[in-house]
Structures are given as structure tokens and as C-alpha cells.
Design a protein around this motif. Structure first.
Motif, PDB file in Angstrom:
ATOM      1  N   GLY A 181       0.819  -1.206   0.000  1.00  0.00           N
ATOM      2  CA  GLY A 181       0.000   0.000   0.000  1.00  0.00           C
ATOM      3  C   GLY A 181       0.852   1.254   0.000  1.00  0.00           C
ATOM      4  O   GLY A 181       1.792   1.384   0.791  1.00  0.00           O
ATOM      5  N   VAL A 182       0.544   2.182  -0.904  1.00  0.00           N
ATOM      6  CA  VAL A 182       1.266   3.456  -1.015  1.00  0.00           C
ATOM      7  C   VAL A 182       0.393   4.555  -0.425  1.00  0.00           C
ATOM      8  O   VAL A 182      -0.774   4.717  -0.813  1.00  0.00           O
ATOM      9  N   LEU A 183       0.936   5.322   0.498  1.00  0.00           N
ATOM     10  CA  LEU A 183       0.217   6.407   1.156  1.00  0.00           C
ATOM     11  C   LEU A 183       0.333   7.679   0.322  1.00  0.00           C
ATOM     12  O   LEU A 183       1.428   8.218   0.150  1.00  0.00           O
ATOM     13  N   LEU A 184      -0.797   8.155  -0.192  1.00  0.00           N
ATOM     14  CA  LEU A 184      -0.811   9.356  -1.035  1.00  0.00           C
ATOM     15  C   LEU A 184      -1.631  10.434  -0.355  1.00  0.00           C
ATOM     16  O   LEU A 184      -2.789  10.211   0.025  1.00  0.00           O
ATOM     17  N   GLU A 185      -1.027  11.594  -0.216  1.00  0.00           N
ATOM     18  CA  GLU A 185      -1.706  12.738   0.391  1.00  0.00           C
ATOM     19  C   GLU A 185      -2.425  13.552  -0.675  1.00  0.00           C
ATOM     20  O   GLU A 185      -2.205  13.368  -1.882  1.00  0.00           O
ATOM     21  N   HIS A 186      -3.271  14.476  -0.226  1.00  0.00           N
ATOM     22  CA  HIS A 186      -4.004  15.324  -1.166  1.00  0.00           C
ATOM     23  C   HIS A 186      -3.049  16.097  -2.059  1.00  0.00           C
ATOM     24  O   HIS A 186      -3.273  16.224  -3.274  1.00  0.00           O
ATOM     25  N   ARG A 187      -1.967  16.604  -1.502  1.00  0.00           N
ATOM     26  CA  ARG A 187      -1.036  17.410  -2.305  1.00  0.00           C
ATOM     27  C   ARG A 187      -0.366  16.587  -3.397  1.00  0.00           C
ATOM     28  O   ARG A 187      -0.019  17.115  -4.457  1.00  0.00           O
TER      29      ARG A 187
END
Length: 673
Positions: A181-187
Motif C-alpha cells: 500500500g502506497v500512502l498518497l496525500e491530497h497534495r
């Protein structure tokens, strides 16, 4: 040199902080514009937003904390977009889970994510509930529709910020390893969108085709490009997906009927569509842009598709990774492409998207010089936070992608396959006219021995001859990189992400060591591991010509071997010399007719390979005629002596020099494009 990220004219820093706020701006701008098309269902931006607002309030009422993870297990219809937007509006982060994925993968994702809740349907409740931790809410949109509908459709107050988590996207997974799983932020999503907006030239008039399962980064990229630019997302159903036979007719009808303008798809979909267009003499209607990603797509394929579609359709070969929200680099085929040697071997991926920096890494992780080969690395504002339950990414360092590449002379990047792949052999094999697709990998047999094996599919309606392909490879690759076995398959297995699946390849059929490994009558094997066929052919030809030379010597050069006046043991020694000359002549003829693959294995240029092959032949066969001519020449016959010296001795010197040049030359130059 690294591909540094260009500066966008409309940077994320000056716009909305969260990705769903980009979408909400178009809700206010054109609420009645069509947002989603799925079959006969149509949702406007207002309708989609109201549904998402109600579900977001339902999630907040259930206690969703800021940044809480919510699994979305629905498939690809309009409801999956409602759920994803609702999670973002509620301040959480969505984890897409495809219901049709293998059960082991579903269990891995649902258990790995540490979910707060799951959004699904009643038919999937049992499967989801068995994996989600006890006490966590499971929201079924069909059976709980009335409860969700009672919530207010008014906009919610903002809870998330630019650096808050937006989604967890799982990688496609390598052979023998579960996805991460890759954690992607809004930015990160906003930055990726800004790059797509600039390169794809997105506008509210665009209609985007969505063909990717919801679990992959491509799905998120599709809806972000479509809804954040004010366009419409046209979802392909199962009927439009390419089947195993590659039937693209339903997908083609959908593209034309729905006036699709932007098509982002994987390599198998692009190839299937192209085959269909050529067979039917059709076009793609209103499509203005095709972006192909997911696996190696080669320059000859881009050029062929350009010839089919014409110059009005932009063609992009996109290289993206989940760790960068599906962003990375792109290569656009120019209107007047330059001439490239062996376009079937080249997979250009061009320059970095805005927000990304991509480089070929050398030792120590530093960018390598132009022309050097190495692992591709990526950094920039599109790269995520890190892996779920794993290491965080360092913003100042390049993240290694596991793919190989190089910087071409024009400054653009070229994709060379996975780090552990045999991309050079695959590229050469693609150059054979009978080969459609191919894959080269090391296969371990029951005895534990590994053999380099090529799997090939024939071009449409054609056949492939494994023996011919082995010879073709042996004349173009060094022996250490030449596949020993060629296996014909109807199609190459692929993962759900559309990438080649090396773990699903069939085992080659075991061959009886007593049988000819060539697989065909009268053909030669160059697999070397089973050894005797090539050398057997040389030996057979050598024996024939050695016998002929012994029989013909006296006929061609009368009395040249007469030893009646020579005493023993000198007569016996000279007889041995004459036999050796005939054997050398026979060996040279055998090497002439069957020995080129042995020379070609060393990977020198075709011209040097041919010269060395003939030089070795001449070094072997020249002694028989030369000595016989000399023995018949008078010592004072200076004209004849000079002719013999220049005809034989000087040419033997040249042949020896050619062999020296062959040995000294660097191998593998013919494999570079």
C-alpha cells in the motif's frame, strides 16, 4: 541527467489544497454538466456531489476520524466514485478494493490496511466482514440506501488539508510478493493532476474513457483527470473489457458512441484496439489523445498506430508508478518522427511530468551520465508519503522504481524493462517478422536447473518456428544472453494491472536428450545446453570435405604428394602433414556452412561477425591448396612464387588480423538503439 520537474503556471500551492476541492469547483461552475456515464446511467456534477455529501455525513456520523481508512469495495460503476468522493469529503482516506480480485489479494488488502470502515454491497458483506476487524462499520449502499438518503446534501465543512492522507493505493505486486500500500496525500494527487492538466491539455469538453479496475492507480488517475478538469468520465463495463481473445469491438463501439476524446489505457488494450481498427478499416471517432501505460510500449507500435489514426490524434507513451500517484514520464510521438534504428527495440518514455523528477541512477543512487544504463529513480511533489506499514519516502532522494532505463542522445529517457528482466533479448526477438509478443525469463526445471527461455506469440494468423528463432537470436546476442529454449504460446499471461505475469508462464515441455533439440527435420539447434547438434553438423560436413580433399588432391595437383623418393621416417611425417591439411580444409568447410552461430554468440557487429567468420574459414581451408601449389612451383619461378605469397600468405595475415579485431571489439554494440 535527471529530468527535473518543470514549474506549472497554475501550481497547486495557489489553488485548492485537496483533490476533491478541484472537483467541487466544477460543481459550482457547471452543476448540470455530465460527470459520470456508466451504461445507461448518467450523473451530473450536482447529482454526484449531493450523493457524495450525504454519504460523507453518514461516515462522519459513524465516527470516521480525520485520516481514517475506508475500504471501497464496489467495482467500477458510478457508486464507486460517490464512495471515494464521500470519504475524501468526510476527511478520511479511501482504499480501493476490487470485488473481482482473487480472494487472497482481497484478504491481504483488507487485513493490511487497518481499516476504520468499509463501503460495499450486501452481496459482498460476508466477504468484507470476515476480514475487517470486529466492530468496524460495514456500510452497504444498497441495503442502507434509505439511511444515507436521509442525510443532508449540503456541502460539508473542510476537515482535510493538503498534507492529509487522501488514499492508499496498492501496487500491482511482483512475482512471489504481495502488493504494498502506497500512502498518497491530497497534495500528491493535486500535483499529479497539475502535470496531467498541462501535458494532456485537459478541458471541460473532454470525455475520458475509464477501463482500469478500481484497485489500481490508473482508476484514481482517470477520475482525477476527468472530474477535476470538469470533463465527463465514461466507465467501461465488463462487456467492453478486452477478453482473452482480445476482442476490442465492444470497446470500440463504446468509444465512438460516447464521443470519447481522451483514452488512457494499458498496453494490451491499445494493441487490441489497433488490431480491431486495422481489420475493420475503422477510426476512433472523436478521440484526440491516447495515453498508453502499464508496460513496455515500443516505438514501432506508436508509429504504426499513428499511420492508422492519422496526425490529428496525439499519442503518448506514459511511464508511471503507483508511488507517484501514477505519474512519472511521457513520450509524445512527434508529427514528423525522426528515423530510429530498430524502432521495435526502443520503448521511449521521454521527459518527466510537471511535479516529477526522473533519473537513471548509477552507483550510490546518484544520477548517471547520458547513455549509461541503470535503475530509474523518481522524486518530486507527486511522490507519496511512503508505504503502509513500511518505510517512508525521503523527499530529497530518488525513489528506486525497480525498472531499468537510460538517457538517450536526445536527452529523452528510454525504458529497458524490469531490473531482473531480459529486456535486451526481448527487444531483439521483437524484430523477427513472425513474432507478435514475447517474454524472456529464466525457468527452473524439475531438477533445479535454470534455462533461459523465450515465450513467443505469433503475429496475427501466423506461425513461429522455434528453431529459426533460436538461430535468429544466436546471431544477434552473446551466448550468455541467448535463450536456449523457445516456447510457442497463444497469448502471454498478464496480471490484473495488464502487466506481463512471469509467474503464470507454462513450464516448457521436457525434451528427450536423444532427440534432436531443433524440433524440426533438417534444422540446427543452437541451444548449446543440449550440445551436439551444431557441432555434429560441423563434424559431418568436415568429414565429407576432408574425404573429398584427400581423393581430389592428386587429380588437382598431380604428383604434389608423391613421396616415393623420400626416406622414412620423413615420408610418414609428410603423409601426416597432408592428412592434417585435408582435415583443416574439411573443418573450414564445416565452419563455413554451420559455424556462424558460434561466432555470432559473441555479440559483435554483424559486419565484424561476418568478417571474423570468413577469416576463420580461410585460416583453416587455405593450407590444402596453398601447400599443393607451392610443392609444384619451381624455386626460380618468381612470378608464381609472388602470386602464391600474395594469394595465400598475405591473405592469411589479414585473416589473422580480423580475428584479433573480433576478439578485441566490445560485445553488445548491435543491441543498442
Amino acid at each position: 541527467m535527471p529530468q527535473e520537474p518543470p514549474t506549472s503556471t497554475n501550481s497547486a500551492a495557489s489553488g485548492p489544497r485537496c483533490v476533491h476541492q478541484l472537483y467541487e469547483a466544477h460543481v459550482r461552475r457547471a452543476p448540470d454538466a455530465v460527470a459520470v456515464v456508466h451504461g445507461r446511467d448518467r450523473l451530473t456534477y450536482r447529482e454526484l456531489d449531493e450523493r457524495a455529501n450525504r454519504l460523507a455525513r453518514h461516515l462522519r456520523e459513524a465516527g470516521l476520524p480525520k485520516g481514517g481508512l475506508v475500504a471501497v469495495c464496489l467495482g467500477r460503476d458510478a457508486e464507486v466514485l460517490t464512495a471515494m468522493l464521500a470519504v475524501l469529503k468526510a476527511g478520511g482516506a479511501y482504499v480501493p478494493v476490487e470485488p473481482s480480485a482473487p480472494p487472497s489479494l482481497l484478504r491481504h488488502v483488507l487485513a493490511d490496511a487497518g481499516l476504520f470502515a468499509a463501503i460495499t454491497r450486501e452481496s459482498l458483506r460476508v466477504m468484507v466482514s470476515d476480514t475487517v476487524r470486529s466492530g468496524r462499520p460495514v456500510i452497504c449502499l444498497d441495503t442502507q440506501a434509505e439511511a444515507v438518503a436521509r442525510r443532508s446534501a449540503e456541502p460539508l465543512d473542510a476537515r482535510a488539508g493538503a498534507s492529509d492522507l487522501a488514499c492508499v493505493l496498492y501496487t500491482s505486486g511482483a512475482a512471489g510478493r504481495m502488493p504494498r500500500g502506497v500512502l498518497l496525500e491530497h497534495r500528491h494527487l493535486v500535483s499529479a493532476y497539475e502535470g496531467w492538466r498541462v501535458v494532456y491539455r485537459l478541458s471541460p469538453e473532454d470525455r475520458h474513457l475509464q477501463t482500469t479496475p478500481s484497485e489500481f492507480a490508473g482508476f484514481t488517475g482517470d477520475w482525477v483527470r476527468a472530474l477535476c478538469s470538469g470533463g465527463a468520465l465514461v466507465s467501461a463495463g465488463r462487456d467492453e473489457d478486452l477478453d482473452r481473445a482480445g476482442d476490442a469491438a465492444p470497446l470500440h463501439r463504446l468509444i465512438v458512441d460516447q464521443s470519447v476524446t481522451v483514452l488512457a489505457c494499458d498496453v494490451p488494450t491499445a494493441r487490441g484496439l489497433h488490431r480491431h481498427l486495422r481489420s475493420q478499416g475503422a477510426d476512433l471517432g472523436d478521440v484526440r489523445l491516447i495515453a498508453v501505460s502499464g508496460d513496455s510500449w515500443y516505438l514501432d507500435e506508436l508509429q504504426a498506430l499513428r499511420r492508422t489514426l492519422g496526425p490529428h490524434v496525439r499519442l503518448l507513451n506514459v511511464y508511471g508508478v503507483t508511488e507517484a500517484a501514477g505519474s512519472g514520464t511521457y513520450f509524445e510521438l512527434p508529427d514528423r518522427p525522426t528515423v530510429t534504428d530498430h524502432p521495435e527495440r526502443v520503448s521511449p518514455i521521454g521527459t518527466a511530468f510537471p511535479g516529477a523528477a526522473v533519473a537513471v541512477l548509477g552507483r550510490g543512487g546518484a544520477p548517471a551520465a547520458w547513455g549509461a544504463r541503470g535503475e530509474l529513480g523518481i522524486k518530486g511533489t507527486v511522490v507519496g508519503r511512503g508505504y503502509l506499514n513500511g518505510p517512508a519516502f525521503t523527499a530529497s532522494r530518488y525513489l528506486r522504481t525497480g525498472d531499468r532505463g537510460r538517457v538517450r542522445d536526445d536527452g529523452g529517457l528510454e525504458h529497458l524493462g524490469r531490473v531482473a528482466s531480459h529486456a535486451d533479448a526481448e527487444a531483439v526477438l521483437r524484430g523477427h517478422p513472425s513474432v507478435g509478443e514475447c517474454l524472456v525469463t529464466s525457468v527452473e526445471n524439475a531438477e533445479g536447473h535454470k534455462t533461459l527461455t523465450a515465450y513467443v506469440t505469433p503475429v496475427d494468423g501466423g506461425e513461429v518456428d522455434p528453431s529459426e528463432l533460436r538461430l535468429f537470436l544466436a546471431t544477434r546476442l552473446p551466448s550468455t544472453r541467448t535463450p536456449r529454449t523457445v516456447v510457442r504460446v497463444a497469448s502471454l499471461p498478464r496480471t490484473r494491472a495488464g502487466k506481463l505475469d512471469r509467474s503464470a508462464l507454462p513450464q516448457p515441455a521436457r525434451r528427450d536428450s536423444k532427440r534432436r533439440a531443433s524440433g524440426g527435420k533438417g534444422t540446427l539447434s543452437v541451444d548449446g545446453g543440449e550440445g551436439g547438434n551444431l557441432w555434429g553438423a560441423i563434424a559431418g560436413i568436415a568429414a565429407l570435405f576432408s574425404f573429398l580433399s584427400l581423393m581430389l588432391t592428386d587429380a588437382l595437383w598431380p604428383y604434389s604428394t608423391d613421396l616415393s623418393l623420400v626416406p622414412n621416417p620423413w615420408a610418414a611425417l609428410f603423409t601426416g602433414l597432408y592428412v592434417c591439411e585435408s582435415l583443416a580444409f574439411g573443418l573450414g568447410m564445416g565452419f563455413l556452412f554451420a559455424g556462424r552461430p558460434l561466432v555470432a554468440r559473441h555479440g559483435r557487429s554483424p559486419a565484424l561477425t561476418s568478417a571474423a567468420h570468413l577469416a576463420v574459414v580461410w585460416l583453416l581451408i587455405a593450407w590444402w591448396p596453398q601447400d599443393n601449389y607451392y610443392r609444384l612451383a619451381a624455386k626460380t619461378d618468381w612470378a608464381r612464387q609472388a602470386a602464391l605469397v600474395y594469394a595465400f600468405n598475405v591473405t592469411l595475415m589479414i585473416a589473422a588480423a580480423v580475428v584479433v579485431a573480433f576478439v578485441a571489439a566490445r560485445p553488445g554494440k548491435t543491441d543498442r538503439s
